[in-house]
Design a protein around this motif. Structure first.
Motif, PDB file in Angstrom:
ATOM      1  N   VAL A   1      14.909   8.390  20.292  1.00  0.00           N
ATOM      2  CA  VAL A   1      14.287   9.379  21.197  1.00  0.00           C
ATOM      3  C   VAL A   1      12.992   9.101  21.704  1.00  0.00           C
ATOM      4  O   VAL A   1      12.522   9.357  22.858  1.00  0.00           O
ATOM      5  N   LEU A   2      12.198   8.629  20.749  1.00  0.00           N
ATOM      6  CA  LEU A   2      10.703   8.164  21.028  1.00  0.00           C
ATOM      7  C   LEU A   2      10.756   6.664  21.761  1.00  0.00           C
ATOM      8  O   LEU A   2       9.598   6.517  22.313  1.00  0.00           O
ATOM      9  N   GLY A   3      11.678   5.985  21.766  1.00  0.00           N
ATOM     10  CA  GLY A   3      11.790   4.836  22.438  1.00  0.00           C
ATOM     11  C   GLY A   3      10.802   3.830  21.633  1.00  0.00           C
ATOM     12  O   GLY A   3      10.432   2.672  22.253  1.00  0.00           O
ATOM     13  N   LEU A   4      10.843   3.939  20.235  1.00  0.00           N
ATOM     14  CA  LEU A   4       9.868   2.928  19.538  1.00  0.00           C
ATOM     15  C   LEU A   4      10.487   2.595  18.322  1.00  0.00           C
ATOM     16  O   LEU A   4      11.500   3.229  17.778  1.00  0.00           O
ATOM     17  N   GLN A   5      10.500   1.404  17.620  1.00  0.00           N
ATOM     18  CA  GLN A   5      10.837   1.096  16.337  1.00  0.00           C
ATOM     19  C   GLN A   5       9.693   1.370  15.197  1.00  0.00           C
ATOM     20  O   GLN A   5       8.697   0.976  15.213  1.00  0.00           O
ATOM     21  N   PHE A   6      10.163   2.270  14.364  1.00  0.00           N
ATOM     22  CA  PHE A   6       9.038   2.495  13.352  1.00  0.00           C
ATOM     23  C   PHE A   6       8.905   1.374  12.263  1.00  0.00           C
ATOM     24  O   PHE A   6       9.654   0.631  12.178  1.00  0.00           O
ATOM     25  N   PRO A   7       7.469   1.330  11.864  1.00  0.00           N
ATOM     26  CA  PRO A   7       7.318   0.130  10.781  1.00  0.00           C
ATOM     27  C   PRO A   7       7.778   0.264   9.577  1.00  0.00           C
ATOM     28  O   PRO A   7       8.329   1.607   9.278  1.00  0.00           O
ATOM     29  N   GLU A   8       8.043  -0.601   8.780  1.00  0.00           N
ATOM     30  CA  GLU A   8       8.815  -0.435   7.801  1.00  0.00           C
ATOM     31  C   GLU A   8       8.306   0.439   6.641  1.00  0.00           C
ATOM     32  O   GLU A   8       9.062   1.130   6.071  1.00  0.00           O
ATOM     33  N   ASP A   9       7.063   0.297   6.495  1.00  0.00           N
ATOM     34  CA  ASP A   9       6.613   1.364   5.317  1.00  0.00           C
ATOM     35  C   ASP A   9       6.633   2.796   5.933  1.00  0.00           C
ATOM     36  O   ASP A   9       6.986   3.834   5.032  1.00  0.00           O
ATOM     37  N   TYR A  10       6.711   3.245   7.197  1.00  0.00           N
ATOM     38  CA  TYR A  10       6.927   4.444   7.595  1.00  0.00           C
ATOM     39  C   TYR A  10       8.365   4.927   7.426  1.00  0.00           C
ATOM     40  O   TYR A  10       8.747   5.947   6.929  1.00  0.00           O
TER      41      TYR A  10
ATOM     42  N   LYS B   1       0.219   0.157  20.814  1.00  0.00           N
ATOM     43  CA  LYS B   1      -0.519  -0.877  21.943  1.00  0.00           C
ATOM     44  C   LYS B   1      -1.651  -1.590  20.923  1.00  0.00           C
ATOM     45  O   LYS B   1      -2.050  -2.331  21.461  1.00  0.00           O
ATOM     46  N   ASP B   2      -1.877  -1.195  19.743  1.00  0.00           N
ATOM     47  CA  ASP B   2      -2.739  -1.865  19.010  1.00  0.00           C
ATOM     48  C   ASP B   2      -2.015  -2.199  17.558  1.00  0.00           C
ATOM     49  O   ASP B   2      -2.024  -1.177  16.871  1.00  0.00           O
ATOM     50  N   LEU B   3      -1.600  -3.495  17.693  1.00  0.00           N
ATOM     51  CA  LEU B   3      -0.834  -3.830  16.360  1.00  0.00           C
ATOM     52  C   LEU B   3      -1.616  -4.538  15.461  1.00  0.00           C
ATOM     53  O   LEU B   3      -2.522  -5.322  15.808  1.00  0.00           O
ATOM     54  N   ASN B   4      -1.227  -4.671  14.008  1.00  0.00           N
ATOM     55  CA  ASN B   4      -1.719  -5.399  13.135  1.00  0.00           C
ATOM     56  C   ASN B   4      -1.323  -6.784  13.040  1.00  0.00           C
ATOM     57  O   ASN B   4      -0.390  -7.244  14.093  1.00  0.00           O
ATOM     58  N   SER B   5      -1.747  -7.579  12.143  1.00  0.00           N
ATOM     59  CA  SER B   5      -1.225  -8.988  11.953  1.00  0.00           C
ATOM     60  C   SER B   5       0.331  -9.127  11.826  1.00  0.00           C
ATOM     61  O   SER B   5       0.742 -10.132  11.847  1.00  0.00           O
ATOM     62  N   THR B   6       1.157  -8.145  11.239  1.00  0.00           N
ATOM     63  CA  THR B   6       2.335  -8.064  11.179  1.00  0.00           C
ATOM     64  C   THR B   6       3.128  -7.601  12.280  1.00  0.00           C
ATOM     65  O   THR B   6       4.333  -7.274  12.366  1.00  0.00           O
TER      66      THR B   6
ATOM     67  N   LYS C   1       0.896  -1.250   0.056  1.00  0.00           N
ATOM     68  CA  LYS C   1       0.053  -0.172   0.050  1.00  0.00           C
ATOM     69  C   LYS C   1       0.936   1.262   0.045  1.00  0.00           C
ATOM     70  O   LYS C   1       0.428   2.410  -0.696  1.00  0.00           O
ATOM     71  N   TYR C   2       2.018   1.298   0.739  1.00  0.00           N
ATOM     72  CA  TYR C   2       2.878   2.362   0.868  1.00  0.00           C
ATOM     73  C   TYR C   2       3.326   2.631  -0.683  1.00  0.00           C
ATOM     74  O   TYR C   2       3.558   3.749  -1.360  1.00  0.00           O
ATOM     75  N   ASN C   3       3.633   1.435  -1.401  1.00  0.00           N
ATOM     76  CA  ASN C   3       4.345   1.464  -2.949  1.00  0.00           C
ATOM     77  C   ASN C   3       3.218   2.237  -3.577  1.00  0.00           C
ATOM     78  O   ASN C   3       3.424   2.987  -4.718  1.00  0.00           O
ATOM     79  N   GLN C   4       1.987   1.723  -3.715  1.00  0.00           N
ATOM     80  CA  GLN C   4       1.078   2.327  -4.370  1.00  0.00           C
ATOM     81  C   GLN C   4       0.707   3.630  -4.077  1.00  0.00           C
ATOM     82  O   GLN C   4       0.528   4.597  -4.952  1.00  0.00           O
ATOM     83  N   ALA C   5       0.907   4.305  -2.774  1.00  0.00           N
ATOM     84  CA  ALA C   5       0.798   5.573  -2.418  1.00  0.00           C
ATOM     85  C   ALA C   5       1.834   6.279  -2.943  1.00  0.00           C
ATOM     86  O   ALA C   5       1.797   7.622  -3.656  1.00  0.00           O
TER      87      ALA C   5
ATOM     88  N   SER D   1      -2.416  -0.110   8.990  1.00  0.00           N
ATOM     89  CA  SER D   1      -1.084   0.448   8.796  1.00  0.00           C
ATOM     90  C   SER D   1      -0.832   1.684   8.234  1.00  0.00           C
ATOM     91  O   SER D   1      -1.639   2.588   7.786  1.00  0.00           O
ATOM     92  N   PHE D   2       0.364   2.160   8.266  1.00  0.00           N
ATOM     93  CA  PHE D   2       0.674   3.630   7.943  1.00  0.00           C
ATOM     94  C   PHE D   2       0.696   3.705   6.509  1.00  0.00           C
ATOM     95  O   PHE D   2      -0.102   4.427   5.757  1.00  0.00           O
TER      96      PHE D   2
END
Length: 157
Positions: free
Chosen positions: A37-46, A113-118, A5-9, A143-144
């Motif tokens: 800084v945010l203490g999180l790992q960004f998803p691949e598409d982001y 806290k609300d994760l998708n299937s991946t 979906k990221y690639n389509q966008a 997803s993003f």
């Protein structure tokens, strides 16, 4: 495929470059620092979005991203600055990262806290200033990439 979906966008964005104002893409170092800084790992598409665009204005929409290393002295549309700012101002939970402001009081956030299937964050609503108990955190996108695709499609239609 996680990034489909990221690639389509991205294809729509590239095909409509007259609507685009981007921030030139973020380096891998800046992306890593933002995650630290945010203490999180960004998803691949982001991460793909950040490395390609940094942040993005597409027509009338503004998608928050990462485009400079000085997060503390940045501003909109810096996702790290906006998120840190809301954490200070209204005690926004640390599992949310702002990616879009609707202009109607609602923020769209990656919700860790609300994760998708991946195992990547879904995009949920957040209303700054409302207590955590009063938040519905309505799921807006899975997803993003889904969020980005919908936003750019709405802008060109």
């Amino acid at each position: 495929m996680i990034t489909e979906k990221y690639n389509q966008a991205k294809k729509i964005i590239v095909e409509n470059d007259d609507l685009v104002d981007d921030f030139g893409g973020a380096s891998e170092d800046i992306i890593k620092k933002a995650q630290l800084v945010l203490g999180l790992q960004f998803p691949e598409d982001y991460k793909l979005f950040l490395s390609c665009f940094g942040a993005l204005t597409f027509g009338s929409i503004e998608i928050y991203g990462v485009f400079r290393e000085d997060f503390e002295n940045s501003g909109v549309p810096d996702a790290v600055w906006a998120t840190l700012n809301e954490r200070k101002l209204v005690k926004m939970p640390k599992h949310l990262v702002i990616i879009y402001n609707s202009g109607m009081g609602e923020m769209y956030c990656m919700n860790y806290k609300d994760l998708n299937s991946t195992n990547e964050p879904k995009i949920t609503s957040y209303f700054p200033g409302f207590s955590e108990d009063g938040q519905k955190n309505e799921v807006l996108y899975d997803s993003f990439g889904e969020f980005l695709l919908d936003m750019v499609n709405e802008e060109i239609n």
